[in-house]
Write a protein that holds these residues in place. Structure first.
Motif, PDB file in Angstrom:
ATOM      1  N   ALA A 268       0.827  -1.213   0.000  1.00 34.58           N
ATOM      2  CA  ALA A 268       0.000   0.000   0.000  1.00 34.58           C
ATOM      3  C   ALA A 268       0.865   1.268   0.000  1.00 34.58           C
ATOM      4  CB  ALA A 268      -0.947   0.000   1.193  1.00 34.58           C
ATOM      5  N   ASP A 269       2.056   1.176   0.608  1.00 31.58           N
ATOM      6  CA  ASP A 269       3.034   2.267   0.505  1.00 31.58           C
ATOM      7  C   ASP A 269       3.834   2.050  -0.780  1.00 31.58           C
ATOM      8  OD1 ASP A 269       2.905   4.030   2.917  1.00 31.58           O
ATOM      9  OD2 ASP A 269       3.157   2.110   3.953  1.00 31.58           O
ATOM     10  N   ILE A 270       3.167   2.175  -1.884  1.00 28.93           N
ATOM     11  CA  ILE A 270       3.671   1.736  -3.182  1.00 28.93           C
ATOM     12  C   ILE A 270       4.959   2.444  -3.582  1.00 28.93           C
ATOM     13  CG2 ILE A 270       2.277   3.426  -4.451  1.00 28.93           C
ATOM     14  CD1 ILE A 270       1.813   1.244  -6.563  1.00 28.93           C
ATOM     15  N   LYS A 271       5.865   1.681  -4.201  1.00 24.53           N
ATOM     16  CA  LYS A 271       7.090   2.277  -4.744  1.00 24.53           C
ATOM     17  C   LYS A 271       6.709   3.055  -6.002  1.00 24.53           C
ATOM     18  CE  LYS A 271      10.214  -1.418  -3.182  1.00 24.53           C
ATOM     19  NZ  LYS A 271      11.078  -0.643  -2.267  1.00 24.53           N
ATOM     20  N   VAL A 272       7.164   4.274  -6.097  1.00 23.65           N
ATOM     21  CA  VAL A 272       6.788   5.130  -7.229  1.00 23.65           C
ATOM     22  C   VAL A 272       8.032   5.587  -7.987  1.00 23.65           C
ATOM     23  CG1 VAL A 272       4.671   5.925  -6.121  1.00 23.65           C
ATOM     24  CG2 VAL A 272       6.817   7.199  -5.757  1.00 23.65           C
ATOM     25  N   ALA A 277      11.315  -1.286 -10.290  1.00 26.91           N
ATOM     26  CA  ALA A 277      12.187  -2.018 -11.214  1.00 26.91           C
ATOM     27  C   ALA A 277      13.318  -2.703 -10.444  1.00 26.91           C
ATOM     28  CB  ALA A 277      12.764  -1.076 -12.259  1.00 26.91           C
ATOM     29  N   GLY A 278      13.521  -3.966 -10.736  1.00 21.67           N
ATOM     30  CA  GLY A 278      14.555  -4.726 -10.065  1.00 21.67           C
ATOM     31  C   GLY A 278      14.123  -5.383  -8.776  1.00 21.67           C
ATOM     32  N   MET A 279      12.871  -5.156  -8.359  1.00 21.93           N
ATOM     33  CA  MET A 279      12.432  -5.677  -7.074  1.00 21.93           C
ATOM     34  C   MET A 279      12.153  -7.181  -7.086  1.00 21.93           C
ATOM     35  SD  MET A 279      12.580  -3.631  -4.549  1.00 21.93           S
ATOM     36  CE  MET A 279      14.142  -3.091  -5.216  1.00 21.93           C
ATOM     37  N   SER A 280      12.342  -7.830  -8.220  1.00 26.65           N
ATOM     38  CA  SER A 280      12.298  -9.291  -8.232  1.00 26.65           C
ATOM     39  C   SER A 280      13.560  -9.870  -7.603  1.00 26.65           C
ATOM     40  CB  SER A 280      12.160  -9.813  -9.667  1.00 26.65           C
ATOM     41  OG  SER A 280      13.250  -9.393 -10.457  1.00 26.65           O
ATOM     42  N   ARG A 281      14.559  -9.029  -7.338  1.00 19.84           N
ATOM     43  CA  ARG A 281      15.802  -9.481  -6.706  1.00 19.84           C
ATOM     44  C   ARG A 281      15.728  -9.409  -5.182  1.00 19.84           C
ATOM     45  NH1 ARG A 281      19.635  -9.383 -10.805  1.00 19.84           N
ATOM     46  NH2 ARG A 281      18.560  -9.690 -12.776  1.00 19.84           N
ATOM     47  N   ASP A 282      14.532  -9.094  -4.650  1.00 19.56           N
ATOM     48  CA  ASP A 282      14.392  -8.944  -3.202  1.00 19.56           C
ATOM     49  C   ASP A 282      14.315 -10.305  -2.507  1.00 19.56           C
ATOM     50  OD1 ASP A 282      14.406  -7.284  -1.033  1.00 19.56           O
ATOM     51  OD2 ASP A 282      12.277  -6.778  -1.114  1.00 19.56           O
ATOM     52  N   ASP A 342       6.246  -0.963   3.018  1.00 22.03           N
ATOM     53  CA  ASP A 342       7.434  -1.220   2.210  1.00 22.03           C
ATOM     54  C   ASP A 342       8.605  -1.689   3.067  1.00 22.03           C
ATOM     55  OD1 ASP A 342       8.828  -1.428  -0.148  1.00 22.03           O
ATOM     56  OD2 ASP A 342       9.437   0.675  -0.202  1.00 22.03           O
ATOM     57  N   ALA A 343       8.412  -1.749   4.370  1.00 25.92           N
ATOM     58  CA  ALA A 343       9.403  -2.338   5.274  1.00 25.92           C
ATOM     59  C   ALA A 343       8.932  -3.745   5.617  1.00 25.92           C
ATOM     60  CB  ALA A 343       9.557  -1.487   6.530  1.00 25.92           C
ATOM     61  N   ILE A 436       5.618  -2.756  19.732  1.00 27.86           N
ATOM     62  CA  ILE A 436       6.700  -2.137  18.965  1.00 27.86           C
ATOM     63  C   ILE A 436       6.158  -1.607  17.638  1.00 27.86           C
ATOM     64  CG2 ILE A 436       8.610  -3.460  19.948  1.00 27.86           C
ATOM     65  CD1 ILE A 436       8.498  -5.319  17.562  1.00 27.86           C
ATOM     66  N   LEU A 437       6.946  -0.734  17.028  1.00 29.24           N
ATOM     67  CA  LEU A 437       6.649  -0.173  15.715  1.00 29.24           C
ATOM     68  C   LEU A 437       7.617  -0.785  14.713  1.00 29.24           C
ATOM     69  CD1 LEU A 437       5.144   2.130  14.069  1.00 29.24           C
ATOM     70  CD2 LEU A 437       7.097   3.578  14.676  1.00 29.24           C
ATOM     71  N   SER A 438       7.116  -1.212  13.555  1.00 27.68           N
ATOM     72  CA  SER A 438       7.986  -1.907  12.612  1.00 27.68           C
ATOM     73  C   SER A 438       8.981  -0.968  11.939  1.00 27.68           C
ATOM     74  CB  SER A 438       7.159  -2.629  11.548  1.00 27.68           C
ATOM     75  OG  SER A 438       6.512  -1.701  10.691  1.00 27.68           O
ATOM     76  N   SER A 439       8.573   0.272  11.691  1.00 29.74           N
ATOM     77  CA  SER A 439       9.460   1.213  11.006  1.00 29.74           C
ATOM     78  C   SER A 439       8.836   2.597  11.058  1.00 29.74           C
ATOM     79  CB  SER A 439       9.666   0.800   9.543  1.00 29.74           C
ATOM     80  OG  SER A 439       8.457   0.948   8.824  1.00 29.74           O
ATOM     81  N   ASN A 440       9.602   3.592  10.603  1.00 29.11           N
ATOM     82  CA  ASN A 440       8.985   4.896  10.410  1.00 29.11           C
ATOM     83  C   ASN A 440       8.295   4.913   9.054  1.00 29.11           C
ATOM     84  OD1 ASN A 440      11.010   5.118   8.505  1.00 29.11           O
ATOM     85  ND2 ASN A 440      12.122   6.740   9.550  1.00 29.11           N
ATOM     86  N   ASN A 441       7.824   6.048   8.612  1.00 24.12           N
ATOM     87  CA  ASN A 441       7.092   6.087   7.338  1.00 24.12           C
ATOM     88  C   ASN A 441       7.931   6.642   6.198  1.00 24.12           C
ATOM     89  OD1 ASN A 441       7.202   8.719   8.123  1.00 24.12           O
ATOM     90  ND2 ASN A 441       5.004   9.112   8.022  1.00 24.12           N
ATOM     91  N   GLY A 442       9.267   6.570   6.348  1.00 16.63           N
ATOM     92  CA  GLY A 442      10.160   7.029   5.287  1.00 16.63           C
ATOM     93  C   GLY A 442      11.071   5.898   4.822  1.00 16.63           C
ATOM     94  N   PRO A 443      11.650   6.026   3.654  1.00 18.94           N
ATOM     95  CA  PRO A 443      12.581   5.012   3.168  1.00 18.94           C
ATOM     96  C   PRO A 443      13.784   4.874   4.100  1.00 18.94           C
ATOM     97  CG  PRO A 443      11.983   6.559   1.423  1.00 18.94           C
ATOM     98  CD  PRO A 443      11.479   7.137   2.698  1.00 18.94           C
TER      99      PRO A 443
END
Length: 513
Positions: A268-272, A277-282, A342-343, A436-443
């Protein structure tokens, strides 16, 4: 899986015509010190005609030598204080490519001996570099029926190295195929199936978890990441469980959690702006662990037990997608507020580590690792290098330091990061509603300590934080971030490297003894 085949060669006459080898590839720091008078004379004569000889890879017409082809591939800057064994890998790759382009199919690789400790494994590193250079993408091989470039590569002056190198290369080849293949051909179910085929008759214990009810019950964070993917059967998540048990009394037990995000849209926090591109390597972490298990199954080291879980999931977008602000209870019973979809990698790893933690509680000398292409921050910090972040138990045992030492001499350098109190402060849920919080809302790439603090999250969300130095059952845990080292070359579609397979294998079989 098409891969190179290494062969040990001890006969000095192998360099000559009629030996069965059809090219001589000499990797050396000095053309006057090749180890063979015939090679030295030809190289020195060639240098008088062509100034490139000894400065760049060159092919010389060599009547009487193997195949009539002599390739001199110089090792540059070997006396530089800051160079490492990868300079031999660079030279070997250039030389083997030239041999291939020249039409050779059975080249003999000669690596001139160097006595410096940092170059002690130069022949092995050079050989593995040839495998990296010659790998071709699975899609290309399947589409065109590509066969291996060489029938075999001879390793001159090598004694019983080929068996180990062939097993390592088999694991690396599997890892490269799994990591580098596009997300439909290597979807989560296809990834699991590829592993099943690769481990046939290996002696490994293996099972694949695919039932949705079981996944949602036992891997709730992982299932949240893949919630939207359940609607498409070919995208549904899988967890692959693997175990290797060596002969004899078990002296150490190693546990690996591998991140296998088949495709990371960001959710939902979509990469824009082209960020997908390249995220099949994740899936590079799961791929490297899968390859490591293949190598173990072939070399069968004694006295160790290795347990791995690979979390395979597609972070899909859709009406069922999980969203920021949700609170989800992990397998360890920790209530996690989602800070950014995205985290997702740390969510997948946390559930895997929780299962491994339970097994580790009853195991001999357990050490746990997570291996993942986790953060952009590690790339900003260290470029193309792997980074480790360890808990206090692992730090006291010198796990990351030992890994770094072996990685350095085997051509897989590692940067060591330190886990600090600020990293735990970053995962506090400000609302108090969740544990706990998983991450902040930034990259992560623009977040201070963006590759260190996920290790704090993993410790807390998996329950491993209860196994610190002063607990009844201390457990060493090391997080290995390979976001910068899992591929090389093109930033989006470069070749997978299988890093850190070699270093991890050597760590388990050398340091532990």
């Amino acid at each position: 899986m098409a891969q190179v085949n290494f062969v040990d060669v001890l006969d000095d006459n192998a360099i000559f015509e009629g030996s069965g080898w059809d090219a001589l590839v000499v990797v050396t720091t000095d053309i006057s010190k090749s180890g063979f008078d015939e090679v030295t004379l030809l190289a020195e004569h060639g240098a008088k005609v062509d100034k490139r000889v000894g400065l760049s890879p060159t092919l010389l017409f060599a009547p009487g030598l193997a195949g009539g082809r002599l390739i001199i591939s110089p090792v540059k800057n070997s006396q530089d204080d800051f160079e490492d064994v990868r300079i031999f890998a660079d030279a070997a790759r250039s030389g083997i490519k030239l041999a291939k382009d020249a039409g050779a199919i059975r080249p003999l690789l000669v690596v001139a001996i160097n006595r410096e400790e940092r170059y002690q494994f130069s022949t092995q590193v050079a050989a593995l570099a040839c495998g990296q250079e010659l790998w071709r993408a699975l899609e290309r091989r399947e589409a065109s029926g590509d066969t291996p470039a060489f029938e075999a590569i001879g390793l001159f002056n090598s004694t019983q190295a080929s068996q180990s190198l062939n097993a390592i290369e088999a694991g690396r080849n599997l890892a490269r195929d799994l990591c580098g293949t596009e997300p439909e051909r290597m979807s989560a179910p296809a990834f699991a199936d590829y592993c099943v085929a690769a481990y046939q008759d290996s002696g490994l214990t293996m099972c694949v978890v695919e039932d949705r009810d079981v996944l949602e019950r036992d891997y709730p964070l992982l299932s949240a990441v893949g919630r939207s993917s359940f609607a498409v059967s070919r995208h549904q998540p899988r967890v692959v469980k693997l175990e290797y048990v060596g002969e004899g009394e078990i002296e150490h037990t190693y546990f690996y959690a591998g991140k296998g995000v088949i495709y990371d849209t960001g959710g939902a926090d979509i990469k824009v702006a082209g960020g997908m591109a390249g995220m099949s390597r994740d899936k590079g972490g799961a791929a490297a662990v899968a390859g490591l298990m293949k190598t173990l199954s072939m070399l069968k080291p004694k006295g160790i037990r290795v347990v791995a879980e690979l979390g395979l999931v597609r972070n899909s977008i859709g009406s069922e997608a999980f969203v920021t602000d949700e609170i989800i209870t992990s397998h360890a019973g920790v209530r996690v507020r989602i800070g950014n979809t995205d985290a997702e990698g740390r969510l997948v790893l946390a559930d895997l580590l929780s299962h491994l933690r339970i097994k580790a509680e009853k195991s001999v000398k357990p050490e746990l690792f997570s291996v993942a292409t986790l953060t952009g921050h590690v790339v900003r910090c260290f470029g193309g290098y792997t980074a480790t972040v360890e808990n206090a138990v692992a730090k006291q045992a010198g796990v990351a330091a030992n890994m770094a030492h072996l990685g350095q001499v085997w051509g897989e350098p590692i940067e060591q990061s330190v886990l600090r109190r600020e990293d735990f402060a970053k995962i506090v849920d400000p609302s108090g509603a969740a544990d706990i919080l998983s991450s902040n809302n930034g990259p992560s790439s623009v977040t201070a300590r963006g590759h260190q603090y996920p290790a704090a999250f993993l410790l807390e969300a998996s329950g491993l934080s209860a196994h610190g130095l002063h607990s009844n059952k201390p457990m060493a845990f090391t997080h290995v971030d390979i976001a910068g080292s899992a591929t090389e070359g093109h930033p989006l579609y470069g070749s997978p490297t299988a890093t850190p397979l070699v270093g991890l294998y050597k760590y388990m079989t050398l340091i532990s003894k």
